[in-house]
Design an enzyme around this catalytic site. Structure first.
Site, PDB file in Angstrom:
ATOM      1  CE  LYS A  33      -3.940  -2.652   1.899  1.00  0.00           C
ATOM      2  NZ  LYS A  33      -4.726  -2.505   3.545  1.00  0.00           N
ATOM      3  CD  GLN A  74      -3.638  -4.434   6.511  1.00  0.00           C
ATOM      4  OE1 GLN A  74      -3.884  -3.499   5.377  1.00  0.00           O
ATOM      5  NE2 GLN A  74      -4.066  -5.651   6.033  1.00  0.00           N
ATOM      6  CG  ASP A  84      -9.693  -0.360   4.740  1.00  0.00           C
ATOM      7  OD1 ASP A  84      -9.571  -0.205   3.514  1.00  0.00           O
ATOM      8  OD2 ASP A  84      -8.818   0.033   5.323  1.00  0.00           O
TER       9      ASP A  84
END
Ligand code: GUN
Length: 288
Positions: free
Chosen positions: A53, A97, A120
């Site tokens: 990422k 995460q 997200d």
């Protein structure tokens, strides 16, 4: 029916190019785009995802702020970190995460992220907006599947779509997105009766199960479009494989994604796009 391979790598590269151009346009008007990534603990797979990422950020010109915390971090400490990122003017997107260590309540962590920085699309506000068809940040993997379909010229309206898997990250948002595009949507899962018959009805199959090659040629209607979200390790060969037995299914499809090189690369491309969109909303271009 010959299969038309959907090249996720190429489509992801195209999206990242578009994002790169938008990010540099924002720079011209004096705004930068910044993603904060929080990694808790030392799960090796998570470390690889986070590294990828950050690399993608670099490639498109997005600044990244990296916060790495030990495995014994308390929930309170993590929530404090999130609160300070919420308050930072220079941070546009916040990504924690997953999975998190056991002592931390994932739900509380997601709820603590400012929905306007929820890159997200996991916050209940964004999930709710998606469900009622309002503009929302959408979970990256299902958003990527929609891009694969539309950019490959697959018509969705009026089609029978079967999503296999009902997770909050993939299955449920996927179903909403297909419904928004006027598909007739079925969500199938581990307790679905006659699962294979249900799959065989589908014009569009999205498999997000996590079982290596569970879908075979006899499960697929001739000419269906098959999107394989599964990323599994084949225990015999050690190679990556999807939920779909690609070699036997491909000849029966009108289009299919490979694993690797299908949905996988799209997730990070959509993360970059989500981050850029959040930055644009926070710093709207000046009226001319
Ligand atoms: N872990 C597995 N998939 C994801 C994802 O899309 N976002 C985050 N934050 N963690 C994940």
């Amino acid at each position: 029916m010959g299969a038309n391979l959907i090249d996720g790598k190429a489509i992801a590269a195209q999206i990242k190019d578009e994002v790169r151009q938008e990010v540099s346009a924002l720079k011209v008007q004096g705004s930068s785009v910044t993603l904060a990534v929080i990694l808790v603990g030392d799960d090796p797979a998570s470390a690889v995802y986070v590294r990828n990422k950050k690399k993608a950020c670099e490639a498109v010109g997005i600044e990244s702020v990296s916060i790495e915390l030990p495995a014994d971090t308390t929930q309170e400490e993590l929530l404090e970190r999130i609160a300070s990122l919420n308050a930072r003017e220079d941070v546009d997107g916040i990504l924690v995460q997953l999975p998190l260590p056991r002592q931390i309540d994932e739900r509380a962590v997601i709820d603590a992220i400012d929905p306007a920085k929820d890159v997200d699309g996991f916050h209940p506000v964004n999930v709710g907006l998606l469900a009622i068809g309002e503009p929302a940040v959408v979970s990256c993997t299902p958003a990527g599947v929609i891009e694969l379909l539309t950019r490959s010229g697959v018509e969705i309206e009026g089609k029978e779509a079967v999503v296999i898997g009902r997770s909050n990250i993939v299955g449920k948002p996927m179903a909403h997105l297909l419904l928004q595009r006027h598909a007739t949507v079925t969500i199938a899962h581990s307790r679905t009766k006659n699962l294979r018959e249900v799959i065989r009805r589908a014009d569009i199959v999205v498999a997000a199960v996590g079982k290596p090659r569970m879908i075979g040629a006899s499960d697929i209607k001739e000419g269906a479009v098959v999107i394989d979200v599964g990323i599994n390790r084949d225990m015999e060969t050690g190679k990556l494989c999807g939920d779909v037995d690609f070699d036997s299914v491909a000849p029966h499809c009108s289009a299919i994604t490979p694993v690797p090189g299908g949905v996988g690369p799209m997730t990070i491309a959509m993360l970059m796009r989500n981050c850029c969109e959040l930055a644009k909303k926070r710093n709207p271009p000046a009226e001319k």
